[in-house]
Write a protein that holds these residues in place. Structure first.
Motif, mmCIF file in Angstrom:
data_model
loop_
_atom_site.group_PDB
_atom_site.id
_atom_site.type_symbol
_atom_site.label_atom_id
_atom_site.label_comp_id
_atom_site.label_asym_id
_atom_site.label_seq_id
_atom_site.Cartn_x
_atom_site.Cartn_y
_atom_site.Cartn_z
ATOM 1 N N UNK A 297 0.829 -1.209 0.000
ATOM 2 C CA UNK A 297 0.000 0.000 0.000
ATOM 3 C C UNK A 297 0.857 1.249 0.000
ATOM 4 N N UNK A 298 1.969 1.213 0.714
ATOM 5 C CA UNK A 298 2.812 2.411 0.817
ATOM 6 C C UNK A 298 3.383 2.825 -0.532
ATOM 7 N N UNK A 299 3.780 1.838 -1.338
ATOM 8 C CA UNK A 299 4.379 2.157 -2.639
ATOM 9 C C UNK A 299 3.374 2.084 -3.786
ATOM 10 N N UNK A 300 2.120 1.780 -3.475
ATOM 11 C CA UNK A 300 1.041 1.662 -4.470
ATOM 12 C C UNK A 300 1.398 0.640 -5.566
ATOM 13 N N UNK A 301 1.868 -0.517 -5.101
ATOM 14 C CA UNK A 301 2.240 -1.578 -6.031
ATOM 15 C C UNK A 301 1.434 -2.843 -5.752
ATOM 16 N N UNK A 302 1.128 -3.560 -6.825
ATOM 17 C CA UNK A 302 0.463 -4.850 -6.742
ATOM 18 C C UNK A 302 1.320 -5.860 -7.493
ATOM 19 N N UNK A 303 1.644 -6.973 -6.825
ATOM 20 C CA UNK A 303 2.397 -8.045 -7.463
ATOM 21 C C UNK A 303 1.414 -9.089 -7.960
ATOM 22 N N UNK A 304 1.568 -9.518 -9.205
ATOM 23 C CA UNK A 304 0.652 -10.447 -9.853
ATOM 24 C C UNK A 304 1.217 -11.867 -9.835
ATOM 25 N N UNK A 305 0.337 -12.816 -10.043
ATOM 26 C CA UNK A 305 0.781 -14.209 -10.085
ATOM 27 C C UNK A 305 1.538 -14.526 -11.365
ATOM 28 N N UNK A 306 1.236 -13.814 -12.463
ATOM 29 C CA UNK A 306 1.871 -14.069 -13.748
ATOM 30 C C UNK A 306 2.028 -12.749 -14.492
ATOM 31 N N UNK A 307 2.957 -12.680 -15.455
ATOM 32 C CA UNK A 307 3.079 -11.488 -16.292
ATOM 33 C C UNK A 307 1.845 -11.298 -17.186
ATOM 34 N N UNK A 308 1.716 -10.095 -17.741
ATOM 35 C CA UNK A 308 0.638 -9.777 -18.670
ATOM 36 C C UNK A 308 1.207 -9.770 -20.086
ATOM 37 N N UNK A 309 0.439 -10.258 -21.043
ATOM 38 C CA UNK A 309 1.001 -10.453 -22.381
ATOM 39 C C UNK A 309 0.980 -9.193 -23.246
ATOM 40 N N UNK A 310 0.077 -8.252 -22.970
ATOM 41 C CA UNK A 310 0.006 -7.059 -23.832
ATOM 42 C C UNK A 310 -0.688 -5.932 -23.095
ATOM 43 N N UNK A 311 -0.064 -5.441 -22.030
ATOM 44 C CA UNK A 311 -0.705 -4.402 -21.224
ATOM 45 C C UNK A 311 0.244 -3.242 -20.950
ATOM 46 N N UNK A 312 1.206 -3.045 -21.819
ATOM 47 C CA UNK A 312 2.196 -1.974 -21.636
ATOM 48 C C UNK A 312 1.487 -0.633 -21.511
ATOM 49 N N UNK A 313 1.881 0.150 -20.475
ATOM 50 C CA UNK A 313 1.306 1.475 -20.297
ATOM 51 C C UNK A 313 0.317 1.530 -19.143
ATOM 52 N N UNK A 314 -0.533 2.527 -19.212
ATOM 53 C CA UNK A 314 -1.488 2.795 -18.132
ATOM 54 C C UNK A 314 -2.905 2.547 -18.607
ATOM 55 N N UNK A 315 -3.673 1.838 -17.781
ATOM 56 C CA UNK A 315 -5.066 1.559 -18.116
ATOM 57 C C UNK A 315 -5.818 1.217 -16.839
ATOM 58 N N UNK A 316 -7.120 0.996 -16.963
ATOM 59 C CA UNK A 316 -7.942 0.556 -15.842
ATOM 60 C C UNK A 316 -7.956 -0.966 -15.764
ATOM 61 N N UNK A 317 -7.852 -1.479 -14.533
ATOM 62 C CA UNK A 317 -7.940 -2.911 -14.278
ATOM 63 C C UNK A 317 -9.090 -3.151 -13.304
ATOM 64 N N UNK A 318 -9.690 -4.301 -13.424
ATOM 65 C CA UNK A 318 -10.733 -4.705 -12.483
ATOM 66 C C UNK A 318 -10.195 -5.837 -11.606
ATOM 67 N N UNK A 319 -10.371 -5.671 -10.304
ATOM 68 C CA UNK A 319 -9.904 -6.646 -9.321
ATOM 69 C C UNK A 319 -11.136 -7.249 -8.635
ATOM 70 N N UNK A 320 -11.370 -8.524 -8.877
ATOM 71 C CA UNK A 320 -12.561 -9.194 -8.354
ATOM 72 C C UNK A 320 -12.138 -10.244 -7.330
#
Length: 760
Positions: A385-408
């Motif tokens: 939370x302090x660094x505003x980072x989220x670590x994912x289970x796997x890399x993303x194949x085509x998400x370079x840049x900034x966009x909206x994500x949904x977390x369910x």
């Protein structure tokens, strides 16, 4: 127990004032002499100490006094006979309680102790109390142990010693004191005998501990009431609950001799709380390695956050086991997924991290991540939370840049995600009745060898088993059933997933999954998938079928053997590559698909069982074994069993090696596939160049990159019809699809040949 109270049994003899004719100077048996009108006995109506009493002069060496009534001796009943006496004058005698034991035939039972301890009177006027206890059992404190032969007794006292003395005797009392022996007689001790109050607020933990210490192999009875325990309690003896207990979240109740869910339900009176406290003890005691649910149906109204149940543990790595029961989900909004939409920035150079995540505090570990360029079954592994980072289970194949994500964040019956690591945990013979409200199991972010076997996950709302990290390393799923809630939906409209994995060495063996969108999304390598039956059909004509197994790593090193692939696809992708364009490595490699049954019905002709889906350019196959499989389509014919999904890119068919497709059978498949491919070619018109076509039978649109053999199966003849012994040279990559072979001869020839062509 008190027979005088419960059964109205009269034990105490009548008072002396009622007459001395029932008081014998002998054994008390019928016909024996009494003290009625005896010269050495008289009733004294007004003694200053006793009131009415018997005054007796000792004239015999053993002066007897026996009540002639038959005082009953009952099995398990203990009687105390008491007399108060004082010396008046003359010689000072000794006094003892005495009796005569009789059986059911009114005969004397010999060989028994019939006297109690003797007390010598030491002065005149001093009151001395003598007593003795008689009963059937040889317990501590019993003076006359009579067993079960006597059924009654004549009780009184003896005067022994010197004759001539005069004593006065108060009325003799006989009382039932069986209650004094309860603790020794019963196979339990009661916590209330050790100070437990049971009012819901007084701390009874010390009383519980003392009762357990005194039990010494007997059970501990937690009697009626609500017993507050202010600290943890460990019982070394079996516990029986008539009342219930209440304690703080961090208070541990350990039932070491009856460690099972039914006992905890008896203890806490609430099924959910009972399971939580039992699980807490499971992870905090070395006395038991498994929690038996006792075949109980456990009603769950909200997700169980297992780490919050055990606040003193953030990880656990010893074998533990839950088995033999059923979780039944009820409730409503408690199971609704939590959904957060946030803007974040992604860079393929740091392929598992989202940075500058808005609203990061509200994003939960274990949430499914969706958005443009996000592969299937990507979850939140951890966050800062302090660094505003989220670590994912796997890399993303085509998400370079900034966009909206949904977390369910789906809600799970058993949620291990609060632990940093759980290893060697096993669940067996358990049914998770999700009732379309809950998902099944959420693993911890890290750990090895989670094992689920012989269990059911029935009608999960969203997911069966979810791995939000590497907690699936070496996971074993054996002989389980995954039953859908989406059986009435078209295959392409389903959203539920039975299993996902991220780490290596997973084994899925002998399971059955019915009508999910995907049976398993496999993110790691070195997996073994064998003996499973996954069915994903629907009732649609020319229907679409989804992937039963998704292999999300290009280099997979996975074995898929002996499965029943029923109206489903095996889809091989590289969607977990942060840079899906091929720049090096093994590309699509090391997959073995052997001895499976593939069946489909009422599917579109373009349906295929084996699909490779590259997410970037330049990829090729570097190791694939497809042997011994049975491919069959019913209610319609399919074009072929293999296909390259070119939604993002195709395969580079000019490269590849170690592809072996052989020994399979094909029914209602227009174009079977082989590699190496044997082609029989008949050349009836003399020509210097023969064109040998593969007819699309090389797997995945393969090209004719090699020829192992050219064998003449009919005499070769020249234009003059003369037999000629000649050898052609081979032209590869011929035709518009580069899947043909040309044979070049020195002269125009006719004849038949078999050509063995390879795509690798």
């Amino acid at each position: 127990m008190n027979k005088a109270i419960t059964d109205g049994v009269l034990f105490t003899p009548p008072q002396f004032e009622n007459g001395l004719d029932v008081w014998s100077s002998e054994d008390g048996t019928p016909g024996s002499d009494t003290y009625e009108n005896a010269l050495n006995a008289a009733f004294v109506p007004a003694d200053q100490d006793f009131g009415g009493c018997l005054e007796l002069q000792k004239t015999d060496s053993v002066q007897k006094l026996r009540y002639m009534g038959e005082t009953p001796i009952l099995p398990g009943c203990y009687l105390r006979v008491t007399a108060r006496v004082k010396a008046i004058s003359g010689n000072l005698p000794s006094v003892r309680i005495a009796a005569w034991a009789g059986n059911g035939s009114h005969a004397h039972v010999s060989g028994l102790t019939e006297t109690g301890p003797s007390v010598t009177l030491s002065s005149y006027g001093k009151i001395v109390e003598v007593s003795a206890i008689v009963g059937s059992g040889g317990r501590d404190g019993v003076d006359m142990v009579w067993g079960t032969a006597p059924v009654y007794g004549h009780f009184g006292l003896d005067l022994t010693g010197l004759n001539g003395g005069i004593i006065r005797i108060d009325d003799i009392e006989i009382e039932d004191i069986t209650h004094a022996f309860h603790r020794d007689m019963m196979n339990w001790v009661d916590v209330k005998d050790f100070g437990a109050v049971g009012d819901g607020s007084t701390d009874d933990s010390a009383a519980f501990i003392a009762a357990d210490a005194a039990a010494n192999g007997r059970a501990v009875l937690v009697s009626e009431g609500v017993h507050y325990l202010g600290s943890g309690v460990t019982f070394d003896n079996r516990v029986v609950f008539e009342g219930t207990v209440t304690m703080e979240t961090n208070g541990i109740l350990s039932l070491t001799k009856n460690f099972d869910l039914p006992s905890y339900i008896d203890a806490f009176g609430d099924e959910e709380l009972a399971f939580k406290k039992a699980f807490q003890s499971l992870l905090n005691s070395a006395d038991h390695e498994s929690l038996d649910l006792g075949g109980r149906r456990l009603t769950i109204s909200a997700p169980i956050d297992l780490q919050s149940v055990v606040p003193n543990r953030t990880s656990y790595a010893q074998r533990r086991h839950i088995h033999n029961g059923q979780f039944y989900v009820t409730g409503d909004s408690a199971w609704d997924p939590d959904v957060v939409t946030s803007q974040a920035t992604y860079s393929a150079s740091d392929g598992r991290t989202l940075r500058n995540v808005a609203n990061v505090a509200n994003i939960q570990v274990g949430s499914l991540v969706t958005g443009n360029g996000v592969g299937r079954e990507i979850y939140v592994h951890s966050k800062n939370t302090a660094t505003q980072e989220v670590v994912l289970t796997q890399p993303l194949y085509d998400a370079e840049g900034t966009q909206n994500y949904t977390f369910t964040r789906f809600k799970y019956i058993l949620d291990f995600s609060g632990f940093s690591k759980i290893s060697q945990f096993q669940i067996s013979n358990v049914e998770f009745l999700c009732n379309e409200l809950a998902s099944g199991i959420l693993l911890s972010p890290s750990g090895v060898v989670f094992h689920l076997r012989d269990s059911f996950i029935t009608r999960p709302r969203d997911r069966g088993i979810t791995s939000p990290g590497e907690g699936c390393q070496g996971m074993l799923i054996d002989r389980c059933q995954f039953l859908t809630r989406e059986g009435g939906e078209r295959a392409q409209d389903r959203v539920t997933v039975a299993i996902n994995t991220n780490a290596n060495d997973v084994k899925l063996r002998n399971n059955r999954a019915s009508q999910f969108r995907h049976f398993a999304v496999i993110g790691g390598t070195n997996s073994t998938i064998t003996g499973n039956h996954f069915f994903q059909g629907d009732g649609q004509a020319d229907g679409v079928r989804t992937a039963g197994i998704v292999l999300a790593q290009g280099y997979t090193s996975t074995t898929i053997d002996g499965n029943y692939v029923d109206n489903a696809t095996i889809e091989w992708t590289n969607e977990y590559d942060s840079e899906p364009e091929f720049t090096g490595g093994f590309s699509f490699g090391a997959l073995s698909i052997t001895d499976n049954v593939f069946l489909s019905g009422d599917v579109a002709p373009w349906f295929a069982y084996l699909v490779i889906k590259p997410y970037g350019q330049g990829h090729f196959i570097t190791g694939m074994n497809v042997t011994g499989n049975k491919f069959r389509s019913i209610n319609g014919t399919i074009d072929r069993v293999d296909r390259v999904d070119t939604s993002f890119a195709g395969l580079d068919m000019g490269r590849g090696k170690n592809v072996f497709v052989s020994g399979n059978t094909f029914h209602n498949v227009t174009t079977p596939i082989y590699n190496p491919l044997q082609i029989t070619h008949e050349q009836n018109t003399a020509s210097n160049t023969w064109i040998v076509k593969s007819e699309g039978q090389l797997p995945f649109g393969g090209r004719s990159r090699g020829v192992d053999a050219v064998v003449a199966t009919k005499a070769l003849r020249n234009g003059s019809n003369q037999i000629t012994f000649a050898t052609p040279y081979v032209g590869l990559l011929s035709g518009s699809g580069q899947d043909e072979v040309t044979l070049h001869w020195e002269t125009a020839m006719t004849g038949d040949v078999t050509v063995t062509v390879r795509m690798d």
